[in-house]
Design a protein around this motif. Structure first.
Motif, PDB file in Angstrom:
ATOM      1  N   ILE A  14       0.837  -1.201   0.000  1.00 58.49           N
ATOM      2  CA  ILE A  14       0.000   0.000   0.000  1.00 58.49           C
ATOM      3  C   ILE A  14       0.875   1.256   0.000  1.00 58.49           C
ATOM      4  O   ILE A  14       1.768   1.386   0.824  1.00 58.49           O
ATOM      5  CB  ILE A  14      -0.909   0.018   1.251  1.00 58.49           C
ATOM      6  N   ARG A  15       0.597   2.177  -0.899  1.00 60.76           N
ATOM      7  CA  ARG A  15       1.331   3.445  -0.965  1.00 60.76           C
ATOM      8  C   ARG A  15       0.479   4.628  -0.536  1.00 60.76           C
ATOM      9  O   ARG A  15       0.996   5.653  -0.116  1.00 60.76           O
ATOM     10  CB  ARG A  15       1.841   3.697  -2.380  1.00 60.76           C
ATOM     11  N   PHE A  16      -0.830   4.542  -0.685  1.00 58.14           N
ATOM     12  CA  PHE A  16      -1.707   5.662  -0.328  1.00 58.14           C
ATOM     13  C   PHE A  16      -3.097   5.135  -0.013  1.00 58.14           C
ATOM     14  O   PHE A  16      -3.397   3.976  -0.252  1.00 58.14           O
ATOM     15  CB  PHE A  16      -1.769   6.701  -1.456  1.00 58.14           C
ATOM     16  N   GLY A  17      -3.916   5.987   0.532  1.00 58.41           N
ATOM     17  CA  GLY A  17      -5.273   5.620   0.905  1.00 58.41           C
ATOM     18  C   GLY A  17      -5.533   5.993   2.349  1.00 58.41           C
ATOM     19  O   GLY A  17      -4.621   6.333   3.084  1.00 58.41           O
ATOM     20  N   ALA A  18      -6.771   5.935   2.740  1.00 55.84           N
ATOM     21  CA  ALA A  18      -7.157   6.332   4.090  1.00 55.84           C
ATOM     22  C   ALA A  18      -7.721   5.140   4.853  1.00 55.84           C
ATOM     23  O   ALA A  18      -8.190   4.181   4.259  1.00 55.84           O
ATOM     24  CB  ALA A  18      -8.199   7.445   4.020  1.00 55.84           C
ATOM     25  N   GLY A  19      -7.635   5.235   6.148  1.00 53.97           N
ATOM     26  CA  GLY A  19      -8.249   4.230   6.999  1.00 53.97           C
ATOM     27  C   GLY A  19      -7.404   2.994   7.216  1.00 53.97           C
ATOM     28  O   GLY A  19      -6.319   2.839   6.668  1.00 53.97           O
ATOM     29  N   LEU A  20      -7.927   2.116   8.030  1.00 55.96           N
ATOM     30  CA  LEU A  20      -7.288   0.849   8.345  1.00 55.96           C
ATOM     31  C   LEU A  20      -7.347  -0.066   7.124  1.00 55.96           C
ATOM     32  O   LEU A  20      -8.381  -0.152   6.461  1.00 55.96           O
ATOM     33  CB  LEU A  20      -8.003   0.203   9.532  1.00 55.96           C
ATOM     34  N   LYS A  21      -6.278  -0.728   6.827  1.00 51.74           N
ATOM     35  CA  LYS A  21      -6.214  -1.627   5.668  1.00 51.74           C
ATOM     36  C   LYS A  21      -6.733  -3.002   6.090  1.00 51.74           C
ATOM     37  O   LYS A  21      -6.026  -3.810   6.688  1.00 51.74           O
ATOM     38  CB  LYS A  21      -4.783  -1.713   5.142  1.00 51.74           C
ATOM     39  N   ILE A  22      -7.999  -3.259   5.786  1.00 51.83           N
ATOM     40  CA  ILE A  22      -8.697  -4.442   6.293  1.00 51.83           C
ATOM     41  C   ILE A  22      -8.066  -5.751   5.818  1.00 51.83           C
ATOM     42  O   ILE A  22      -8.096  -6.746   6.543  1.00 51.83           O
ATOM     43  CB  ILE A  22     -10.209  -4.378   5.977  1.00 51.83           C
ATOM     44  N   LYS A  23      -7.466  -5.784   4.631  1.00 54.14           N
ATOM     45  CA  LYS A  23      -6.823  -7.021   4.170  1.00 54.14           C
ATOM     46  C   LYS A  23      -5.669  -7.407   5.083  1.00 54.14           C
ATOM     47  O   LYS A  23      -5.416  -8.589   5.317  1.00 54.14           O
ATOM     48  CB  LYS A  23      -6.323  -6.888   2.731  1.00 54.14           C
ATOM     49  N   ASN A  24      -4.975  -6.412   5.615  1.00 58.83           N
ATOM     50  CA  ASN A  24      -3.895  -6.698   6.560  1.00 58.83           C
ATOM     51  C   ASN A  24      -4.450  -7.309   7.841  1.00 58.83           C
ATOM     52  O   ASN A  24      -3.903  -8.285   8.368  1.00 58.83           O
ATOM     53  CB  ASN A  24      -3.114  -5.429   6.888  1.00 58.83           C
ATOM     54  N   VAL A  25      -5.534  -6.760   8.335  1.00 58.86           N
ATOM     55  CA  VAL A  25      -6.163  -7.281   9.551  1.00 58.86           C
ATOM     56  C   VAL A  25      -6.670  -8.703   9.309  1.00 58.86           C
ATOM     57  O   VAL A  25      -6.499  -9.581  10.157  1.00 58.86           O
ATOM     58  CB  VAL A  25      -7.302  -6.349  10.016  1.00 58.86           C
ATOM     59  N   GLU A  26      -7.271  -8.941   8.152  1.00 60.63           N
ATOM     60  CA  GLU A  26      -7.759 -10.289   7.818  1.00 60.63           C
ATOM     61  C   GLU A  26      -6.600 -11.285   7.782  1.00 60.63           C
ATOM     62  O   GLU A  26      -6.722 -12.401   8.289  1.00 60.63           O
ATOM     63  CB  GLU A  26      -8.467 -10.286   6.475  1.00 60.63           C
ATOM     64  N   ALA A  27      -5.489 -10.894   7.167  1.00 61.44           N
ATOM     65  CA  ALA A  27      -4.324 -11.788   7.098  1.00 61.44           C
ATOM     66  C   ALA A  27      -3.835 -12.141   8.494  1.00 61.44           C
ATOM     67  O   ALA A  27      -3.591 -13.313   8.799  1.00 61.44           O
ATOM     68  CB  ALA A  27      -3.207 -11.138   6.290  1.00 61.44           C
ATOM     69  N   LEU A  28      -3.699 -11.139   9.349  1.00 60.37           N
ATOM     70  CA  LEU A  28      -3.228 -11.380  10.711  1.00 60.37           C
ATOM     71  C   LEU A  28      -4.223 -12.216  11.506  1.00 60.37           C
ATOM     72  O   LEU A  28      -3.823 -13.094  12.271  1.00 60.37           O
ATOM     73  CB  LEU A  28      -2.948 -10.047  11.409  1.00 60.37           C
ATOM     74  N   ALA A  29      -5.506 -11.964  11.314  1.00 60.54           N
ATOM     75  CA  ALA A  29      -6.536 -12.729  12.029  1.00 60.54           C
ATOM     76  C   ALA A  29      -6.502 -14.207  11.657  1.00 60.54           C
ATOM     77  O   ALA A  29      -6.835 -15.058  12.473  1.00 60.54           O
ATOM     78  CB  ALA A  29      -7.920 -12.147  11.736  1.00 60.54           C
ATOM     79  N   HIS A  30      -6.077 -14.499  10.431  1.00 60.35           N
ATOM     80  CA  HIS A  30      -5.981 -15.889   9.982  1.00 60.35           C
ATOM     81  C   HIS A  30      -4.588 -16.477  10.208  1.00 60.35           C
ATOM     82  O   HIS A  30      -4.295 -17.577   9.762  1.00 60.35           O
ATOM     83  CB  HIS A  30      -6.371 -15.994   8.505  1.00 60.35           C
ATOM     84  N   GLY A  31      -3.736 -15.735  10.893  1.00 56.99           N
ATOM     85  CA  GLY A  31      -2.410 -16.243  11.230  1.00 56.99           C
ATOM     86  C   GLY A  31      -1.463 -16.326  10.050  1.00 56.99           C
ATOM     87  O   GLY A  31      -0.503 -17.096  10.086  1.00 56.99           O
ATOM     88  N   LEU A  32      -1.723 -15.543   9.009  1.00 53.06           N
ATOM     89  CA  LEU A  32      -0.864 -15.579   7.829  1.00 53.06           C
ATOM     90  C   LEU A  32       0.226 -14.526   7.921  1.00 53.06           C
ATOM     91  O   LEU A  32      -0.007 -13.415   8.385  1.00 53.06           O
ATOM     92  CB  LEU A  32      -1.698 -15.333   6.568  1.00 53.06           C
ATOM     93  N   PRO A  33       1.435 -14.856   7.482  1.00 54.27           N
ATOM     94  CA  PRO A  33       2.506 -13.864   7.480  1.00 54.27           C
ATOM     95  C   PRO A  33       2.168 -12.743   6.499  1.00 54.27           C
ATOM     96  O   PRO A  33       1.612 -12.990   5.430  1.00 54.27           O
ATOM     97  CB  PRO A  33       3.741 -14.630   7.056  1.00 54.27           C
ATOM     98  N   LEU A  34       2.515 -11.534   6.876  1.00 53.89           N
ATOM     99  CA  LEU A  34       2.158 -10.346   6.114  1.00 53.89           C
ATOM    100  C   LEU A  34       3.382  -9.477   5.891  1.00 53.89           C
ATOM    101  O   LEU A  34       4.183  -9.275   6.798  1.00 53.89           O
ATOM    102  CB  LEU A  34       1.106  -9.550   6.898  1.00 53.89           C
ATOM    103  N   VAL A  35       3.505  -8.964   4.679  1.00 50.43           N
ATOM    104  CA  VAL A  35       4.490  -7.929   4.366  1.00 50.43           C
ATOM    105  C   VAL A  35       3.710  -6.760   3.778  1.00 50.43           C
ATOM    106  O   VAL A  35       2.932  -6.923   2.844  1.00 50.43           O
ATOM    107  CB  VAL A  35       5.546  -8.414   3.352  1.00 50.43           C
ATOM    108  N   THR A  36       3.906  -5.582   4.346  1.00 48.71           N
ATOM    109  CA  THR A  36       3.214  -4.386   3.891  1.00 48.71           C
ATOM    110  C   THR A  36       4.179  -3.205   3.932  1.00 48.71           C
ATOM    111  O   THR A  36       5.385  -3.400   4.014  1.00 48.71           O
ATOM    112  CB  THR A  36       1.933  -4.141   4.728  1.00 48.71           C
ATOM    113  N   THR A  37       3.662  -2.009   3.864  1.00 53.72           N
ATOM    114  CA  THR A  37       4.465  -0.790   3.922  1.00 53.72           C
ATOM    115  C   THR A  37       4.140  -0.041   5.210  1.00 53.72           C
ATOM    116  O   THR A  37       3.209  -0.408   5.934  1.00 53.72           O
ATOM    117  CB  THR A  37       4.128   0.125   2.732  1.00 53.72           C
ATOM    118  N   THR A  38       4.886   1.022   5.483  1.00 53.22           N
ATOM    119  CA  THR A  38       4.566   1.855   6.639  1.00 53.22           C
ATOM    120  C   THR A  38       3.140   2.364   6.528  1.00 53.22           C
ATOM    121  O   THR A  38       2.380   2.343   7.497  1.00 53.22           O
ATOM    122  CB  THR A  38       5.547   3.033   6.748  1.00 53.22           C
TER     123      THR A  38
END
Length: 76
Positions: A14-38
């Motif tokens: 993710i480079r831009f946008g507003a709000g919480l990035k729900i796909k990141n939360v979904e990945a973490l909730a399912h115990g999947l490793p995540l790589v994202t940006t600041t």
């Protein structure tokens, strides 16, 4: 979510946008490793380098992805 579980880890550059990035939360909730940006980690910053990895520059992002692929510990 099927796609996420099929491949075993999530990249979300993710480079831009507003709000919480729900796909990141979904990945973490399912115990999947995540790589994202600041930017992608906004709202869940407490998990940086613990629950997920991040990188803002191409080299950092690639290194974070490689770390997830190479390390069983990071993927569990």
């Amino acid at each position: 979510m099927f796609f996420m579980k099929l491949h075993g880890y999530i990249i979300n550059p993710i480079r831009f946008g507003a709000g919480l990035k729900i796909k990141n939360v979904e990945a973490l909730a399912h115990g999947l490793p995540l790589v994202t940006t600041t930017h992608g980690s906004r709202g869940i910053e407490a998990g940086v380098n613990n629950a997920f990895l991040y990188g803002d520059e191409a080299g950092e992002f690639i290194q974070a992805m490689a770390s997830n692929i190479e390390s069983v510990k990071l993927r569990t």
